[in-house]
Write a protein that holds these residues in place. Structure first.
Motif: not given
Ligand SMILES: [Zn+2]
Length: 228
Positions: A20, A34, A89, A121
């Protein structure tokens, strides 16, 4: 066989793990993870990434990767399969294409560790996913209200990229130049090969990639120049 490192975690041959990565948090300070699912075979082989949800409203791609996991198609004897069903997400939680600050992750590569949310991200993808992989398929749908016929996009003049696209054998294979600051372009700079699949439309799950009404065309594989 070498150990594989993703987001500072070591994955050994024959291991299966869920990683994660935490990129930011909601205004409520709730941390949003995520997940990345990694399956390594016992034999040496390439590392393939299956990513979806770069655009948070393109749930068809997320469902494809989810079903791959659910059916165990990622459990390979050779090589490694890395599945990341929901890159964005934040967009997914908001039913939106972009992250909450309105930026498109796929125009924010290679990203920056302390930049905007989209840029963060992208930075994690650039530094934690791209270095670990050899090949990738990034799943999308048509954007906005467009419904896309199932297609794979690649760069034809790149022999390995074209080979990967032909092996995928979507109804259409499209020669699509790299878009600036995209995942595909950044991966190519690191000599990693990623193709893009597009099928169906946003907010919708279509098992056939929306081929209804196009049935008479589904038996051939056509290549043509995509010039947008
Ligand atoms: Zn998309």
């Amino acid at each position: 066989m070498k150990d594989l490192t993703i987001a500072s975690q070591i994955i050994r041959p024959g291991e299966s793990t869920e990683i994660n990565i935490n990129i930011a948090r909601l205004p409520s300070r709730t941390l949003i993870d995520t997940p990345i699912y990694v399956y390594r075979g016992l034999e040496e082989g390439p590392v393939l990434s299956l990513t979806a949800g770069m655009h948070g409203d393109e749930i068809n791609g997320m469902e494809i990767v989810r079903r791959i996991l659910d059916n165990g198609y990622n459990k390979v004897k050779r090589g490694t399969v890395l599945c990341m069903p929901i890159i964005n997400m934040y967009g997914f939680l908001n039913y939106s294409r972009e992250v909450p600050d309105g930026k498109d992750i796929n125009r924010s590569f290679p990203g920056s560790k302390g930049g905007s949310l989209a840029s963060r991200v992208a930075w994690h993808m650039t530094h934690e996913i791209i270095p670990a992989i050899d090949y990738g398929i990034d799943f999308h749908t048509g954007g906005s209200m467009r419904t896309n016929y199932p297609q794979v996009r690649c760069v034809m003049e790149d022999q390995r990229n074209a080979e990967l696209a032909m092996a995928f054998h979507a109804p259409f294979t499209i020669d699509s130049p790299f878009r600036p600051q995209s995942l595909r372009q950044t991966a190519a700079k690191h000599e990693k090969n990623i193709i893009v699949y597009e099928g169906g439309r946003i907010h919708s799950i279509r098992s056939t990639g929306n081929r209804r009404g196009f049935k008479r065309h589904t038996s051939f594989n056509e290549t043509f120049k995509y010039d947008r």
